[in-house]
Design a protein around this motif. Sequence first.
Motif, PDB file in Angstrom:
ATOM      1  N   ASP A 297       0.757  -1.105   0.165  1.00  0.00           N
ATOM      2  CA  ASP A 297       0.126   0.143  -0.050  1.00  0.00           C
ATOM      3  C   ASP A 297       0.783   1.359   0.136  1.00  0.00           C
ATOM      4  O   ASP A 297       0.615   2.234  -0.775  1.00  0.00           O
ATOM      5  N   TYR A 298       1.705   1.615   0.829  1.00  0.00           N
ATOM      6  CA  TYR A 298       2.728   2.214   0.870  1.00  0.00           C
ATOM      7  C   TYR A 298       3.570   2.817  -0.510  1.00  0.00           C
ATOM      8  O   TYR A 298       3.464   3.843  -0.967  1.00  0.00           O
ATOM      9  N   LYS A 299       4.092   1.689  -1.043  1.00  0.00           N
ATOM     10  CA  LYS A 299       4.591   1.795  -2.368  1.00  0.00           C
ATOM     11  C   LYS A 299       3.574   2.445  -3.372  1.00  0.00           C
ATOM     12  O   LYS A 299       4.051   3.027  -4.141  1.00  0.00           O
ATOM     13  N   VAL A 300       2.260   1.787  -3.499  1.00  0.00           N
ATOM     14  CA  VAL A 300       1.083   2.249  -4.390  1.00  0.00           C
ATOM     15  C   VAL A 300       1.051   3.496  -4.269  1.00  0.00           C
ATOM     16  O   VAL A 300       0.910   4.286  -5.355  1.00  0.00           O
ATOM     17  N   ARG A 301       0.885   4.152  -3.018  1.00  0.00           N
ATOM     18  CA  ARG A 301       0.641   5.600  -3.010  1.00  0.00           C
ATOM     19  C   ARG A 301       1.877   6.531  -3.282  1.00  0.00           C
ATOM     20  O   ARG A 301       1.625   7.400  -3.627  1.00  0.00           O
ATOM     21  N   LEU A 302       2.853   5.734  -3.382  1.00  0.00           N
ATOM     22  CA  LEU A 302       3.993   6.705  -3.776  1.00  0.00           C
ATOM     23  C   LEU A 302       4.415   6.445  -5.245  1.00  0.00           C
ATOM     24  O   LEU A 302       5.263   7.277  -5.904  1.00  0.00           O
ATOM     25  N   LYS A 303       3.520   5.550  -5.928  1.00  0.00           N
ATOM     26  CA  LYS A 303       3.712   5.253  -7.215  1.00  0.00           C
ATOM     27  C   LYS A 303       5.129   4.731  -7.470  1.00  0.00           C
ATOM     28  O   LYS A 303       5.912   5.189  -8.557  1.00  0.00           O
ATOM     29  N   GLU A 304       5.676   3.985  -6.639  1.00  0.00           N
ATOM     30  CA  GLU A 304       7.078   3.494  -6.730  1.00  0.00           C
ATOM     31  C   GLU A 304       6.784   1.805  -6.732  1.00  0.00           C
ATOM     32  O   GLU A 304       6.773   1.129  -6.009  1.00  0.00           O
ATOM     33  N   TYR A 305       6.940   1.435  -8.056  1.00  0.00           N
ATOM     34  CA  TYR A 305       6.837   0.061  -8.487  1.00  0.00           C
ATOM     35  C   TYR A 305       8.201  -0.541  -8.660  1.00  0.00           C
ATOM     36  O   TYR A 305       8.477  -0.837  -9.879  1.00  0.00           O
ATOM     37  N   ASP A 306       8.863  -0.416  -7.584  1.00  0.00           N
ATOM     38  CA  ASP A 306      10.401  -0.819  -7.617  1.00  0.00           C
ATOM     39  C   ASP A 306      10.556  -2.398  -7.137  1.00  0.00           C
ATOM     40  O   ASP A 306       9.541  -3.026  -6.954  1.00  0.00           O
ATOM     41  N   ALA A 307      11.809  -2.564  -6.933  1.00  0.00           N
ATOM     42  CA  ALA A 307      12.124  -4.160  -6.329  1.00  0.00           C
ATOM     43  C   ALA A 307      11.370  -4.298  -5.113  1.00  0.00           C
ATOM     44  O   ALA A 307      10.864  -5.381  -4.878  1.00  0.00           O
ATOM     45  N   GLN A 308      11.390  -3.242  -4.248  1.00  0.00           N
ATOM     46  CA  GLN A 308      10.793  -3.423  -2.844  1.00  0.00           C
ATOM     47  C   GLN A 308       9.189  -3.830  -3.139  1.00  0.00           C
ATOM     48  O   GLN A 308       8.784  -4.490  -2.277  1.00  0.00           O
ATOM     49  N   TRP A 309       8.487  -2.876  -3.905  1.00  0.00           N
ATOM     50  CA  TRP A 309       7.143  -3.244  -4.108  1.00  0.00           C
ATOM     51  C   TRP A 309       6.919  -4.700  -4.907  1.00  0.00           C
ATOM     52  O   TRP A 309       6.080  -5.163  -4.265  1.00  0.00           O
ATOM     53  N   ARG A 310       7.891  -4.981  -5.798  1.00  0.00           N
ATOM     54  CA  ARG A 310       7.697  -6.238  -6.547  1.00  0.00           C
ATOM     55  C   ARG A 310       7.744  -7.495  -5.205  1.00  0.00           C
ATOM     56  O   ARG A 310       6.968  -8.433  -5.251  1.00  0.00           O
ATOM     57  N   MET A 311       8.927  -7.409  -4.520  1.00  0.00           N
ATOM     58  CA  MET A 311       9.292  -8.277  -3.445  1.00  0.00           C
ATOM     59  C   MET A 311       8.023  -8.205  -2.385  1.00  0.00           C
ATOM     60  O   MET A 311       7.439  -9.413  -1.890  1.00  0.00           O
ATOM     61  N   ALA A 312       7.419  -7.277  -2.047  1.00  0.00           N
ATOM     62  CA  ALA A 312       6.502  -7.045  -0.824  1.00  0.00           C
ATOM     63  C   ALA A 312       5.408  -7.717  -1.703  1.00  0.00           C
ATOM     64  O   ALA A 312       4.283  -8.452  -1.063  1.00  0.00           O
ATOM     65  N   ARG A 313       4.903  -7.470  -2.898  1.00  0.00           N
ATOM     66  CA  ARG A 313       3.512  -8.048  -3.644  1.00  0.00           C
ATOM     67  C   ARG A 313       3.921  -9.569  -3.643  1.00  0.00           C
ATOM     68  O   ARG A 313       2.869 -10.285  -3.317  1.00  0.00           O
ATOM     69  N   ASP A 314       4.680  -9.873  -4.071  1.00  0.00           N
ATOM     70  CA  ASP A 314       5.080 -11.473  -4.218  1.00  0.00           C
ATOM     71  C   ASP A 314       5.198 -12.144  -2.842  1.00  0.00           C
ATOM     72  O   ASP A 314       4.523 -12.979  -2.638  1.00  0.00           O
ATOM     73  N   THR A 315       5.635 -11.485  -1.959  1.00  0.00           N
ATOM     74  CA  THR A 315       5.749 -12.143  -0.516  1.00  0.00           C
ATOM     75  C   THR A 315       4.262 -12.172  -0.162  1.00  0.00           C
ATOM     76  O   THR A 315       3.699 -13.110   0.630  1.00  0.00           O
ATOM     77  N   GLN A 316       3.604 -11.201  -0.277  1.00  0.00           N
ATOM     78  CA  GLN A 316       2.037 -10.977   0.364  1.00  0.00           C
ATOM     79  C   GLN A 316       1.310 -12.029  -0.353  1.00  0.00           C
ATOM     80  O   GLN A 316       0.599 -12.750   0.374  1.00  0.00           O
ATOM     81  N   LYS A 317       1.588 -12.264  -1.736  1.00  0.00           N
ATOM     82  CA  LYS A 317       0.726 -13.449  -2.407  1.00  0.00           C
ATOM     83  C   LYS A 317       1.092 -14.825  -1.797  1.00  0.00           C
ATOM     84  O   LYS A 317       0.301 -15.618  -1.649  1.00  0.00           O
ATOM     85  N   ALA A 318       2.310 -15.075  -1.549  1.00  0.00           N
ATOM     86  CA  ALA A 318       2.719 -16.118  -1.216  1.00  0.00           C
ATOM     87  C   ALA A 318       2.256 -16.534   0.326  1.00  0.00           C
ATOM     88  O   ALA A 318       1.840 -17.659   0.377  1.00  0.00           O
ATOM     89  N   LEU A 319       2.401 -15.635   1.011  1.00  0.00           N
ATOM     90  CA  LEU A 319       1.731 -15.808   2.552  1.00  0.00           C
ATOM     91  C   LEU A 319       0.282 -15.913   2.449  1.00  0.00           C
ATOM     92  O   LEU A 319      -0.400 -16.747   3.217  1.00  0.00           O
ATOM     93  N   ASP A 320      -0.472 -15.335   1.601  1.00  0.00           N
ATOM     94  CA  ASP A 320      -1.820 -15.376   1.420  1.00  0.00           C
ATOM     95  C   ASP A 320      -2.198 -16.877   1.115  1.00  0.00           C
ATOM     96  O   ASP A 320      -3.039 -17.495   1.441  1.00  0.00           O
ATOM     97  N   SER A 321      -1.346 -17.207   0.009  1.00  0.00           N
ATOM     98  CA  SER A 321      -1.843 -18.935  -0.449  1.00  0.00           C
ATOM     99  C   SER A 321      -1.401 -19.753   0.726  1.00  0.00           C
ATOM    100  O   SER A 321      -1.955 -20.763   0.800  1.00  0.00           O
ATOM    101  N   ILE A 322      -0.517 -19.363   1.474  1.00  0.00           N
ATOM    102  CA  ILE A 322      -0.385 -20.530   2.759  1.00  0.00           C
ATOM    103  C   ILE A 322      -1.390 -20.439   3.511  1.00  0.00           C
ATOM    104  O   ILE A 322      -1.933 -21.637   4.223  1.00  0.00           O
ATOM    105  N   ARG A 323      -2.150 -19.332   3.665  1.00  0.00           N
ATOM    106  CA  ARG A 323      -3.314 -19.308   4.844  1.00  0.00           C
ATOM    107  C   ARG A 323      -4.583 -19.814   3.955  1.00  0.00           C
ATOM    108  O   ARG A 323      -5.462 -20.041   4.896  1.00  0.00           O
ATOM    109  N   GLU A 324      -4.557 -20.098   2.937  1.00  0.00           N
ATOM    110  CA  GLU A 324      -5.791 -20.457   2.222  1.00  0.00           C
ATOM    111  C   GLU A 324      -6.027 -21.894   2.349  1.00  0.00           C
ATOM    112  O   GLU A 324      -5.214 -22.751   2.970  1.00  0.00           O
TER     113      GLU A 324
END
Length: 153
Positions: free
Chosen positions: A126-153
């Motif tokens: 969310d912080y990176k999206v608001r800053l419009k920074e779609y950089d390596a940190q954003w990609r890592m955060a997005r991918d990690t969030q998705k991976a953790l979401d899939s574990i919880r399902e």
Amino acid sequence: MSLPLKWLSGIMLLCLLVAAAQAVAVFRADIHYTNANTELSFWGRGDYSPNFDSQQQLEQHIQQALALRPAHPDYLVLHAKGHDWFAFWAQDANTSIAHSQQAAEQQWQALMGRPAHQQSWAAMVDYKVRLKEYDAQWRMARDTQKALDSIRE
């Protein structure tokens, strides 16, 4: 009492004093964190809007907590949330962006201390999206969030 026993007793007493001092520091840091967290929990509820003094007190409590325990993930996340609110209430775009960048930096530091915390990764996205920074940190955060979401399902 023999000399070695006296030395051992002295060392044990010293260890006890060091442990007690550490416990006091942790307690003080947690009190500052609790004060800041309580104040921040009211922000944005109903028509509550913090005044300048409340904002200053929040920052002071967070800084004091971080001074005692600088890498504590909960304290860093709270600092990020505070900066996020400061960005929301900023009077100009430059100040808002600066606070948003601080929020992202604090959130990233928190993630380094607690890498399996799904909500923290979501906040980072969310912080990176608001800053419009779609950089390596954003990609890592997005991918990690998705991976953790899939574990919880």
